[in-house]
Design a protein around this motif. Sequence first.
Motif, PDB file in Angstrom:
ATOM      1  N   ALA A  12      13.612  15.348 -13.765  1.00 53.28           N
ATOM      2  CA  ALA A  12      12.819  16.535 -13.457  1.00 53.28           C
ATOM      3  C   ALA A  12      11.838  16.826 -14.575  1.00 53.28           C
ATOM      4  O   ALA A  12      10.796  17.432 -14.360  1.00 53.28           O
ATOM      5  CB  ALA A  12      13.739  17.740 -13.257  1.00 53.28           C
ATOM      6  N   TYR A 307      15.279  14.346  -5.889  1.00 59.36           N
ATOM      7  CA  TYR A 307      14.267  13.351  -6.248  1.00 59.36           C
ATOM      8  C   TYR A 307      14.555  12.059  -5.505  1.00 59.36           C
ATOM      9  O   TYR A 307      15.697  11.619  -5.399  1.00 59.36           O
ATOM     10  CB  TYR A 307      14.289  13.080  -7.752  1.00 59.36           C
ATOM     11  N   LYS A 312       9.759  14.326  -6.872  1.00 57.64           N
ATOM     12  CA  LYS A 312      10.472  15.523  -6.467  1.00 57.64           C
ATOM     13  C   LYS A 312      10.155  15.868  -5.019  1.00 57.64           C
ATOM     14  O   LYS A 312       8.992  15.885  -4.606  1.00 57.64           O
ATOM     15  CB  LYS A 312      10.095  16.698  -7.378  1.00 57.64           C
TER      16      LYS A 312
END
Length: 936
Positions: A12, A307, A312
């Motif tokens: 992330a 993901y 994402k």
Amino acid sequence: MKKVLALVLTLAMLVGSMAVGLSAAFEFTATENGEKFENVYSMPLESKGSAVTYFSLSSSAFVNPVNIAFDVVFTDEKGFIGDGTYGSPVADTGPHHISITPNKIGIGSNGNATDAINYKFDLYTKYSVAFRQKDAEEGKTIIRVNGQDIGQVTGRVATGWSMVCGANHVIVDNIAVSNGEWTQYEEDFEDGKWSGHGDGSAGAIVNSVEIRRDLGKHYASGDGGQIQFEPSKWRTDKNNFRISFDVCFPAEGSTLRSWAGHGIYVSPTQIGVGEPDRGGTAVANNMKVGEWYYVEYVVENGNTSIYVNGSKIEGSFPNLGDSAWVTDDYVLIWVGANIDNVKFGNNEALTFENGVVGALAQCEYIGTKVNIFDNITTYPVEGEATLLEAAGNAKKDPSNDYNSLYLDVEHGAGVVPNQYIVNFDVALYPDKEGTISSDKMKDGAWVEFIVNAMKGGDNDRVKIGNKFLGKNKDLVYYGEGNDLQPWAPGEFHNVTIQVANGAVTVYLDKIEMYSSPVGMDNFEKGFVFYVNNTNAIIDNYRIYDAKTFAKKVDTFNVTTGSDHAKTISDVNAENFCEANGHILSWARTTDPKCYENGVNTYKCWNCDYTEAKAEVAKLEHKFEHYDIKRVNDEGLVVTNCKTSAGCTERKYIQLPDADDYTGTIKLFHDFQDDFVKVTSDSIGFEKIEDGVAKYIESDANYNQIGLGRDYSASELNAGTKVGFDFSVNGTFDTDASLGEYGHSFDLYFGKSTVGAATIKYNMDTQKFYISSTNRNFTEVETEDTYELVPGEVYNLEVAFQADMENMTAELAVYLNGEEILRMDEFEAYDYITYFVPEEGDSTPETTINCLLMHVYGVKVEIDNFVIGDYDFGWNRAYAGDVDGDYEITVNDALLMRKYLAKIIDMDELYASRADVNGDGYVDAIDQLRIRKALAD
């Protein structure tokens, strides 16, 4: 030290929000170590970064306490910042470079970490690191990772040029330099280049990285039944954890699910938390049946992010931690797909190589190796081809033993950087005798193909010839291991280089040699060839797509280096040389001397043509290694050139009158054009007796020697020599001699009035040294010891000269006329060169008016201190001694007469002595002067 905040260091942090739809690829490669199966995809970066190869942040504006912060992503286990091949001078002492690897972070000198903290950096994961001097202990640096201090290390990141260091297999972003109060420099690469104080050669700007997940040899497959995974202590907080896996759907209706509520749900068309028909939240998915994908469920502070292949998924999802099927003790998944590398939290991934869980079935990846020669066409060697001429041969100037030609070869549009096959035929004609040698590491003739132009190291190069190298080691030599014999000159062989599936595979004459991994994320729009120590003929050059085998290129189009490429009209012509010209090798038949040129003899490989050419330039005369011989009692001495045996060149030096010096003086250079004699009242030594400066027992050790006038940086760089006689007569102890200095004396030399180097003799070690005043370069010491005899007079001399154009310098030390120390020419330039401002710089040029000398606990006498110009000057009293026999005789007049009559040339004349009147010309006036001298 273990990694901190491991749960939040996820992808992330590395990627931005993007819709699912990126392609995935299952790739199979047959390598020398067996079959290899991978899940391959391209992962976009959150923002642009730089694939660093040369990390340079340099500015005098950086002031202490300097703090350096940046984001870093490692793309390979071999990644690093802080290569020891780079280094630069700094203002402070000790270790000063940042040093980071996937396993350690710290401070090092020239890239070698002298103090580092163990820290595990995951690949393809972004970390924010900082080197902070503010608030650190004196001489130390605080290391911070992801906002948390992990410890202190000895050493400090210095200001100025301190951030120059090598790097590889890393991406950096968001660089900031500050002093803790205000930001001195920032860089985020969003404009696609370096700016401010950044070095534009540091590396390519990149938007994404290629991920290759090793799938091993086995995976697990389920038919939709419930599987209960029970990872030990896999999470401690239901609001912060991670689950990841590779998945492949064998059919459109295949799923991975946790039944209902807030469990895992993945199908080829939908992905989310909970089944969409049972109150879950899912969004559209676009996974191809039969492809492998990498999926991560990341829960941070109760928020779930998903993901796929590093991208994402857009959407808002419930907390996966609230699911009844995801607890602190187990995870329930109904597996109706193929899965691999299942990982819960920080547990080791389940690879299924040695078994499966529950009702899952262990399956084996299956790949089929395709014989590429069943799919591409090879051609007979005939007709036109391209000759690549060795650079030295083309110029008839093979001045270096290593002869390399650089070529850029355009491939045009349509060639995919990581899936191509290059096929060509090549014949080698070594450019020099001896390149086909049993000493394969010294000699060799080969063509070198750069698989990936933006990467470094042997794993991106393929070398083909009688020196054949592969990935980071010698894999195959002809005549060893594969029953292959050395290639004969002019003998054509087929070369095939396949770059696909993350590996390069090399075939010679359709026999596979080896396959090894190679990086391809920074490929340029062309290939690079090197031709090393050889001429080469390239024929039938083709490039094919490695997947479809479609032909993309059928011409060998050389751009850079095209002046060394020419067309061969018929490679099989009966009279090859008549049709195509000669292809030459050379041998050194006469070595050059300082009084005559050398000769290279060229021979054609294909006929009896021979060409001899006296093209090797003469060597320079050297007068710094000689025995000095007195010619007369008036101080005239002669020195002989020792460069080449048989050289009769001499130079003359006029020493000062006998009453102007004491002791045994040995000045090996002429200072008469620029001469300063140091007298007793200009030196601050402890005691002066009979014109000799003496150090006696005292704690005083510092003396400033006036030079009589100011010397500019320009004339010092152009050539400086300092010499003096000395003798020692025992030692005594002081605080300094018992401390770090030992019983020694030194002369500060270079860069400024206080010096950037010291020329030192240490009586404890009995060695001479070139030491760094500021400890910014490695000390140079003599191999031999010198046990100086008490009371014996010795001469010490230091010679310095800078070549400003080539950025090299000479710094050498002589004892009684023999060279005992010499500094590396590049280091001497960096550290000793005096400051001369560039055009437009208002900073005044350095001037030197003194030199400094220290003596630490040594009873030493100093006499005859002289500073003078670099070059010798001629003693005019002997102008006219054309034959150099120390006398002006009839023979000198005869030589002049032969020269003026053009019977002999200047090489047979000592021109500097033949120019009797010093007007720069040798003519009849000089002959007249000699005749008058004889008449007198």
